[in-house]
Design an enzyme around this catalytic site. Structure first.
Site, short mmCIF file in Angstrom:
data_model
loop_
_atom_site.label_atom_id
_atom_site.label_comp_id
_atom_site.label_asym_id
_atom_site.label_seq_id
_atom_site.Cartn_x
_atom_site.Cartn_y
_atom_site.Cartn_z
N LYS A 104 0.86 -1.18 0.00
CA LYS A 104 0.00 0.00 0.00
C LYS A 104 0.89 1.22 0.00
O LYS A 104 1.83 1.32 0.81
CB LYS A 104 -0.87 -0.03 1.27
CG LYS A 104 -1.84 1.11 1.36
CD LYS A 104 -3.17 0.76 0.72
CE LYS A 104 -4.01 1.96 0.41
NZ LYS A 104 -3.71 2.62 -0.88
N GLN A 138 7.25 3.85 3.78
CA GLN A 138 5.85 3.43 3.85
C GLN A 138 5.67 2.15 4.68
O GLN A 138 4.65 1.97 5.33
CB GLN A 138 5.35 3.20 2.41
CG GLN A 138 3.85 3.22 2.26
CD GLN A 138 3.26 4.62 2.21
OE1 GLN A 138 3.79 5.49 1.54
NE2 GLN A 138 2.16 4.84 2.91
N LYS A 169 5.51 3.37 8.29
CA LYS A 169 4.33 4.24 8.47
C LYS A 169 3.06 3.38 8.54
O LYS A 169 2.24 3.54 9.43
CB LYS A 169 4.26 5.19 7.27
CG LYS A 169 3.11 6.16 7.34
CD LYS A 169 2.99 6.96 6.07
CE LYS A 169 4.29 7.63 5.67
NZ LYS A 169 4.15 8.59 4.59
N LYS A 211 5.30 1.76 -3.18
CA LYS A 211 5.19 3.11 -3.72
C LYS A 211 5.44 3.04 -5.22
O LYS A 211 6.07 2.09 -5.70
CB LYS A 211 6.24 4.02 -3.06
CG LYS A 211 5.94 5.50 -3.18
CD LYS A 211 4.97 6.00 -2.12
CE LYS A 211 4.53 7.42 -2.38
NZ LYS A 211 3.76 7.98 -1.26
N ASP A 237 -0.34 10.80 -4.55
CA ASP A 237 0.80 11.46 -3.89
C ASP A 237 1.01 12.75 -4.69
O ASP A 237 0.06 13.21 -5.35
CB ASP A 237 2.05 10.55 -3.92
CG ASP A 237 3.18 11.07 -3.03
OD1 ASP A 237 3.09 10.93 -1.81
OD2 ASP A 237 4.16 11.65 -3.56
N ASN A 242 -2.59 19.05 -1.52
CA ASN A 242 -3.58 18.36 -0.68
C ASN A 242 -3.23 18.41 0.82
O ASN A 242 -4.07 18.78 1.64
CB ASN A 242 -3.69 16.90 -1.16
CG ASN A 242 -4.53 16.06 -0.24
OD1 ASN A 242 -4.01 15.40 0.67
ND2 ASN A 242 -5.82 16.09 -0.43
N SER A 277 -6.91 5.59 3.84
CA SER A 277 -6.91 4.70 2.68
C SER A 277 -7.22 3.27 3.13
O SER A 277 -7.97 2.55 2.47
CB SER A 277 -5.55 4.71 1.98
OG SER A 277 -5.47 5.78 1.07
P1 NDP Z 1 0.37 17.83 -4.06
O1 NDP Z 1 0.82 17.49 -5.42
O2 NDP Z 1 -1.10 17.99 -3.81
O3 NDP Z 1 1.10 19.16 -3.55
C1 NDP Z 1 2.48 19.23 -3.45
C2 NDP Z 1 2.84 20.65 -3.05
O4 NDP Z 1 4.23 20.71 -2.80
C3 NDP Z 1 2.56 21.66 -4.14
O5 NDP Z 1 2.28 22.89 -3.57
C4 NDP Z 1 3.89 21.69 -4.89
O6 NDP Z 1 4.13 22.88 -5.61
C5 NDP Z 1 4.87 21.57 -3.75
N1 NDP Z 1 6.12 20.97 -4.25
C6 NDP Z 1 6.27 19.79 -4.92
N2 NDP Z 1 7.55 19.58 -5.26
C7 NDP Z 1 8.21 20.66 -4.80
C8 NDP Z 1 9.57 21.05 -4.84
N3 NDP Z 1 10.50 20.28 -5.43
N4 NDP Z 1 9.90 22.21 -4.24
C9 NDP Z 1 8.96 22.99 -3.62
N5 NDP Z 1 7.66 22.67 -3.58
C10 NDP Z 1 7.30 21.53 -4.15
O7 NDP Z 1 0.98 16.71 -3.11
P2 NDP Z 1 0.55 16.29 -1.64
O8 NDP Z 1 0.07 17.46 -0.89
O9 NDP Z 1 -0.31 15.10 -1.75
O10 NDP Z 1 1.95 15.79 -1.06
C11 NDP Z 1 2.85 16.64 -0.37
C12 NDP Z 1 3.81 15.81 0.45
O11 NDP Z 1 3.06 15.02 1.39
C13 NDP Z 1 4.66 14.81 -0.33
O12 NDP Z 1 5.91 14.66 0.30
C14 NDP Z 1 3.88 13.51 -0.19
O13 NDP Z 1 4.70 12.38 -0.36
C15 NDP Z 1 3.41 13.64 1.25
N6 NDP Z 1 2.27 12.82 1.61
C16 NDP Z 1 1.08 12.93 0.93
C17 NDP Z 1 0.02 12.16 1.32
C18 NDP Z 1 -1.34 12.32 0.70
O14 NDP Z 1 -2.28 11.69 1.19
N7 NDP Z 1 -1.50 13.13 -0.32
C19 NDP Z 1 0.14 11.14 2.38
C20 NDP Z 1 1.41 11.17 3.07
C21 NDP Z 1 2.43 11.96 2.66
P3 NDP Z 1 4.02 22.86 -7.22
O15 NDP Z 1 2.57 22.93 -7.52
O16 NDP Z 1 4.76 24.08 -7.64
O17 NDP Z 1 4.68 21.61 -7.70
#
Ligand code: NDP
Length: 447
Positions: free
Chosen positions: A92, A113, A116, A128, A168, A242, A379
């Site tokens: 997962k 993961q 976690k 992943k 993600d 997100n 999830s």
């Molecule tokens: P999203 O794609 O919804 O958002 C990612 C955000 O981070 C965007 O604002 C993006 O900006 C920014 N970002 C991405 N890459 C970079 C970078 N290299 N430098 C600066 N900013 C960056 O992703 P999520 O919110 O889902 O995920 C965010 C983090 O949380 C990740 O590390 C993910 O692995 C982790 N996570 C997510 C989960 C989930 O349920 N969604 C669960 C557990 C962990 P831009 O639009 O400019 O790319």
């Protein structure tokens, strides 16, 4: 062999076998360092080569993803799925679509993961996947064609009792929808093969909010333990995806003020507190950049570049964007400005040197493995609802999430205490997550 030399020799082997995969090396190093006291106390894990086995994925898939853009040009991306460990249940873990994705990133995320998912207390193994495809600037049709091609290959390796991917970075409800549609079409099965689905077709209420809410629930529990709460605190959040959006929402509901958000171009600072309706309109509806925010909120300021976000004075920092976005310099700036707590919404957003600074300065620090486990936990609850074929209410799911996050806090605190490092939640999370997996792997014999 002492625990010290086991860890050293296993890590050397990881470096040799996985050249150039720096994020994977970083994630493994942190976990192995924390496990030394566990190995001292449990020599059977050394004897049974638990550590050697746990750093090696059970299976890795890497594949070509050909698709056609709107101009009729052929495009080729690379797809990945790492099935890391199935001791506790079906693999997962999410799928990431971002140009930076390569095998080392997918392996680091898959490795994290495992622990976690173990911490959630639900029956889920670790995996992943993703692609170096960049959804940014692509039309809906291009994203659909890419997702269909990606799933045409991925569907050979996944299934509701085998491996259940989710979203993600770069993979949200839209992408999950296109992939689910293609899986159903090829396999002729309507099953819970993906999570993060739409509510009309098998998704769970509260899944969208789960990671951000879960982060704030566990931080609230940690703050409670030191006699504090979010009420009246100023909170700096990075990212605007997100996790960032729903962490912001929950902090606001609990009486805190979120003053920053960012994307990969820059960050906004709003001394009046972030207006989430505006952010949702910009990011979720219009899919535009965060800098648009300052056109609507005149007191807010936009700064180009991401690093400066941690120089903004705050009480609590919640990095929710991406790996290694908060280094020692940033951690020092936060400490200097009076920040006393930090929780990782993203995976591995703090560098090892950054964590060092936090720990030396007694900042209450909860690592991503524990702090962002709420997403995968819900999830897991989505899988349960799919098996039952009964949807739960938002309240029931949210209350289960709260219970899970409180339990995670309890188990990481107790593990840290038991292994002589009370208050070190990095070690606590690694140890508590590992022990359950190690017991299951031992029971399963040499696999
Ligand atoms: P999203 O794609 O919804 O958002 C990612 C955000 O981070 C965007 O604002 C993006 O900006 C920014 N970002 C991405 N890459 C970079 C970078 N290299 N430098 C600066 N900013 C960056 O992703 P999520 O919110 O889902 O995920 C965010 C983090 O949380 C990740 O590390 C993910 O692995 C982790 N996570 C997510 C989960 C989930 O349920 N969604 C669960 C557990 C962990 P831009 O639009 O400019 O790319």
């Amino acid at each position: 062999m002492s625990a010290d030399s086991v860890v050293k020799s296993v890590f050397e082997q990881v470096l040799r076998r996985n050249p150039g995969e720096v994020e994977f090396h970083q994630a493994v190093k942190e976990v192995l360092e924390s496990l030394k006291p566990v190995l001292e106390k449990n020599p059977q894990y050394v004897e049974k080569k638990l550590i050697e086995r746990i750093v090696e994925p059970e299976r890795v898939f890497m594949f070509r993803v050909p698709w056609q853009d709107d101009k009729g040009n052929y495009q080729v991306n690379r797809g990945f799925r790492v099935q890391f460990n199935s001791a506790l249940g079906p693999y997962k873990g999410g799928l990431r679509f971002h140009p930076s994705v390569y095998l080392g990133i997918v392996k680091f995320l898959g490795f994290e993961q495992i622990f976690k998912n173990s911490l959630t207390g639900l029956m889920m193994g670790g995996g992943k996947g993703g692609s170096d495809f960049d959804p940014k600037g692509k039309s809906d049709d291009e994203v659909m064609r890419f997702c269909q091609s990606f799933m045409t290959e991925l569907c050979k390796y996944i299934g509701p009792d085998t491996d259940v991917p989710a979203g993600d970075i770069g993979v949200g409800g839209r992408e999950v929808g296109y992939m689910f549609g293609q899986y159903k079409r090829i396999r002729n099965e309507f099953t819970g093969v993906l999570t993060g689905k739409g509510l009309e077709w098998g998704g769970s209420l509260a899944r969208t909010e789960a990671t951000g809410y879960g982060l704030v629930y566990i931080m609230q529990e940690a703050l409670k333990a030191v006699g504090k709460s979010f009420k009246g605190l100023e909170v700096s959040v990075s990212g605007s995806g997100n996790v960032a959006i729903y962490a912001t929402q929950k902090v606001q509901q609990l009486g805190g003020k979120v003053i920053t958000l960012s994307d990969s171009n820059g960050y906004i600072y709003d001394p009046d507190g972030i207006n989430l309706d505006t952010v949702k309109q910009i990011k979720e509806v219009e899919r535009k950049r965060i800098k648009e925010y300052v056109n609507i909120h005149k007191n807010a300021k936009y700064t180009e570049g991401c690093n400066g976000i941690w120089t903004v004075k705050c009480d609590v920092a919640l990095p929710c964007a991406t790996q290694n976005e908060l280094d020692a310099e940033a951690a020092n700036a936060l400490v200097k400005n009076g920040c006393f707590a930090a929780g990782e919404g993203a995976n591995m957003p703090t560098t090892p040197e950054g964590i060092d600074v936090f720990q030396k300065n007694k900042v209450l620090f909860i690592p991503g493995k524990a702090a962002n486990a709420g997403g995968v936990a819900v999830s897991g609850l989505e899988m349960a609802q799919n098996s039952q074929r009964i949807p739960w209410t938002f309240e029931k799911t949210d209350s289960e999430l709260q219970t899970i996050m409180v339990n995670i806090y309890k188990s990481i605190s107790e593990a840290a205490q038991e292994y002589g490092c009370a208050g070190d939640f990095v070690a606590g999370a690694n140890i508590a997550g590992f022990l359950k997996v190690a017991k299951a792997m031992t029971a399963h014999g040499l696999v």
